[in-house]
Design a protein around this motif. Structure first.
Motif, PDB file in Angstrom:
ATOM      1  N   ALA A   1     -11.797  21.082 -52.691  1.00 52.57           N
ATOM      2  CA  ALA A   1     -11.708  22.528 -52.896  1.00 52.57           C
ATOM      3  C   ALA A   1     -12.837  23.244 -52.153  1.00 52.57           C
ATOM      4  N   VAL A   2     -14.041  22.691 -52.191  1.00 53.87           N
ATOM      5  CA  VAL A   2     -15.165  23.296 -51.469  1.00 53.87           C
ATOM      6  C   VAL A   2     -14.908  23.249 -49.968  1.00 53.87           C
ATOM      7  N   ASP A   3     -14.414  22.134 -49.467  1.00 49.99           N
ATOM      8  CA  ASP A   3     -14.096  22.029 -48.040  1.00 49.99           C
ATOM      9  C   ASP A   3     -13.068  23.081 -47.630  1.00 49.99           C
ATOM     10  N   ALA A   4     -12.037  23.266 -48.462  1.00 53.86           N
ATOM     11  CA  ALA A   4     -11.006  24.270 -48.174  1.00 53.86           C
ATOM     12  C   ALA A   4     -11.605  25.671 -48.174  1.00 53.86           C
ATOM     13  N   TRP A   5     -12.473  25.941 -49.130  1.00 56.61           N
ATOM     14  CA  TRP A   5     -13.109  27.260 -49.240  1.00 56.61           C
ATOM     15  C   TRP A   5     -13.994  27.545 -48.031  1.00 56.61           C
ATOM     16  N   LEU A   6     -14.756  26.556 -47.584  1.00 61.33           N
ATOM     17  CA  LEU A   6     -15.633  26.736 -46.427  1.00 61.33           C
ATOM     18  C   LEU A   6     -14.841  26.895 -45.126  1.00 61.33           C
ATOM     19  N   ALA A   7     -13.663  26.289 -45.055  1.00 65.58           N
ATOM     20  CA  ALA A   7     -12.871  26.304 -43.827  1.00 65.58           C
ATOM     21  C   ALA A   7     -11.960  27.524 -43.704  1.00 65.58           C
ATOM     22  N   ASP A   8     -11.512  28.085 -44.826  1.00 70.46           N
ATOM     23  CA  ASP A   8     -10.517  29.164 -44.796  1.00 70.46           C
ATOM     24  C   ASP A   8     -11.034  30.388 -45.548  1.00 70.46           C
ATOM     25  N   PRO A   9     -11.338  31.492 -44.835  1.00 71.53           N
ATOM     26  CA  PRO A   9     -11.893  32.672 -45.490  1.00 71.53           C
ATOM     27  C   PRO A   9     -10.932  33.362 -46.457  1.00 71.53           C
ATOM     28  N   ARG A  10      -9.675  32.950 -46.467  1.00 72.59           N
ATOM     29  CA  ARG A  10      -8.695  33.544 -47.391  1.00 72.59           C
ATOM     30  C   ARG A  10      -8.535  32.715 -48.676  1.00 72.59           C
ATOM     31  N   SER A  11      -9.112  31.539 -48.697  1.00 66.27           N
ATOM     32  CA  SER A  11      -8.891  30.634 -49.828  1.00 66.27           C
ATOM     33  C   SER A  11      -9.713  31.028 -51.056  1.00 66.27           C
ATOM     34  N   THR A  12      -9.152  30.690 -52.211  1.00 66.26           N
ATOM     35  CA  THR A  12      -9.828  30.965 -53.492  1.00 66.26           C
ATOM     36  C   THR A  12      -9.663  29.772 -54.428  1.00 66.26           C
ATOM     37  N   PRO A  13     -10.067  28.579 -54.011  1.00 61.51           N
ATOM     38  CA  PRO A  13      -9.866  27.412 -54.864  1.00 61.51           C
ATOM     39  C   PRO A  13     -10.659  27.475 -56.167  1.00 61.51           C
ATOM     40  N   HIS A  14     -11.671  28.315 -56.223  1.00 61.02           N
ATOM     41  CA  HIS A  14     -12.498  28.459 -57.423  1.00 61.02           C
ATOM     42  C   HIS A  14     -11.895  29.430 -58.419  1.00 61.02           C
ATOM     43  N   GLY A  15     -10.841  30.137 -58.014  1.00 60.89           N
ATOM     44  CA  GLY A  15     -10.207  31.099 -58.906  1.00 60.89           C
ATOM     45  C   GLY A  15     -10.858  32.474 -58.872  1.00 60.89           C
ATOM     46  N   GLY A  16     -11.736  32.698 -57.913  1.00 59.92           N
ATOM     47  CA  GLY A  16     -12.428  33.985 -57.811  1.00 59.92           C
ATOM     48  C   GLY A  16     -11.942  34.789 -56.617  1.00 59.92           C
ATOM     49  N   GLU A  17     -12.886  35.285 -55.845  1.00 59.29           N
ATOM     50  CA  GLU A  17     -12.621  36.174 -54.730  1.00 59.29           C
ATOM     51  C   GLU A  17     -12.736  35.397 -53.415  1.00 59.29           C
ATOM     52  N   SER A  18     -11.854  35.679 -52.472  1.00 59.76           N
ATOM     53  CA  SER A  18     -11.959  35.013 -51.173  1.00 59.76           C
ATOM     54  C   SER A  18     -13.110  35.621 -50.382  1.00 59.76           C
ATOM     55  N   LEU A  19     -13.602  34.868 -49.420  1.00 56.95           N
ATOM     56  CA  LEU A  19     -14.666  35.372 -48.555  1.00 56.95           C
ATOM     57  C   LEU A  19     -14.204  36.626 -47.818  1.00 56.95           C
ATOM     58  N   LEU A  20     -12.958  36.633 -47.354  1.00 57.45           N
ATOM     59  CA  LEU A  20     -12.417  37.784 -46.642  1.00 57.45           C
ATOM     60  C   LEU A  20     -12.364  39.021 -47.547  1.00 57.45           C
ATOM     61  N   ALA A  21     -11.949  38.841 -48.798  1.00 61.29           N
ATOM     62  CA  ALA A  21     -11.911  39.963 -49.739  1.00 61.29           C
ATOM     63  C   ALA A  21     -13.313  40.472 -50.039  1.00 61.29           C
ATOM     64  N   PHE A  22     -14.269  39.562 -50.158  1.00 54.91           N
ATOM     65  CA  PHE A  22     -15.668  39.921 -50.398  1.00 54.91           C
ATOM     66  C   PHE A  22     -16.211  40.759 -49.245  1.00 54.91           C
ATOM     67  N   ILE A  23     -16.005  40.304 -48.011  1.00 53.96           N
ATOM     68  CA  ILE A  23     -16.469  41.034 -46.838  1.00 53.96           C
ATOM     69  C   ILE A  23     -15.814  42.413 -46.789  1.00 53.96           C
ATOM     70  N   SER A  24     -14.530  42.488 -47.084  1.00 50.95           N
ATOM     71  CA  SER A  24     -13.818  43.770 -47.067  1.00 50.95           C
ATOM     72  C   SER A  24     -14.334  44.713 -48.145  1.00 50.95           C
ATOM     73  N   ARG A  25     -14.640  44.189 -49.321  1.00 49.21           N
ATOM     74  CA  ARG A  25     -15.163  45.030 -50.407  1.00 49.21           C
ATOM     75  C   ARG A  25     -16.506  45.639 -50.021  1.00 49.21           C
TER      76      ARG A  25
END
Length: 197
Positions: free
Chosen positions: A99-123
């Motif tokens: 899950a961590v590998d997926a999260w680090l590789a894909d800015p749209r992923s939310t394997p932790h159940g929270g906010e994606s990196l892309l959504a965070f940057i946009s906010r």
């Protein structure tokens, strides 16, 4: 003159403690001392027309220690990390390596159940774009390093993966200038001290 927004990174809680996702620890004595030592260079930012901070206890306390009396902005909160909140990256990796590998590789992923990196940057970018546009207005915002990294990725229109390549040190100041959707990184260096023979 364009709007100028200076982000000041919150003081760290302790150099001995590992960084945690959505860290809600307060500023400890070491952090207060660090903020007071940096105050000489950062206090002039208190003259900014608008003074904000992230909602973390550490950001609020840093802003208070620097004399900013900042207004909390929920849009400047850290990335929502779901079930990884409070964990270090190493702890999350030990529990859920794929899950961590997926999260680090894909800015749209939310394997932790929270906010994606892309959504965070946009906010964070949305907050930046909605600042007042009066000519010459100055803003200071005390925030967690991750929030500042997100603001820089947004301002520079860089790929989301750039987020992982930006190092924001505690109590560093980073300025962007411009207007909504048109931002520029502004590098104001401290004049070099002459070398002594």
């Amino acid at each position: 003159m364009p709007l100028r927004v200076t982000f000041v990174a919150a003081a760290r809680s302790s150099s001995l403690l590992a960084e945690r996702f959505e860290d809600a620890r307060p500023l400890d004595q070491a952090g207060w001392d660090e903020a007071l030592r940096a105050a000489h260079d950062l206090v002039p930012l208190a003259a900014s027309e608008l003074r904000y901070c992230s909602p973390t206890p550490r950001s609020r306390a840093t802003g208070d220690a620097l004399g900013y009396a900042p207004l909390v902005q929920l849009a400047l909160r850290d990335c929502a990390m779901g079930r990884w909140r409070g964990l270090t990256l190493g702890e999350a990796m030990a529990r859920e390596p794929q899950a961590v590998d997926a999260w680090l590789a894909d800015p749209r992923s939310t394997p932790h159940g929270g906010e994606s990196l892309l959504a965070f940057i946009s906010r964070v970018g949305g907050w930046l774009d909605t600042r007042p546009v009066e000519d010459g207005c100055t803003v200071v915002a005390v925030a967690e390093p991750s929030v500042i990294r997100a603001a820089l990725v947004y301002a520079l229109k860089a790929p989301p993966s750039t987020f992982w390549n930006i190092d924001v040190r505690p109590l560093s100041a980073t300025t962007v200038s411009g207007r909504g959707g048109r931002w520029h990184l502004r590098c104001d260096g401290i004049p070099a001290q002459p070398l002594r023979a």
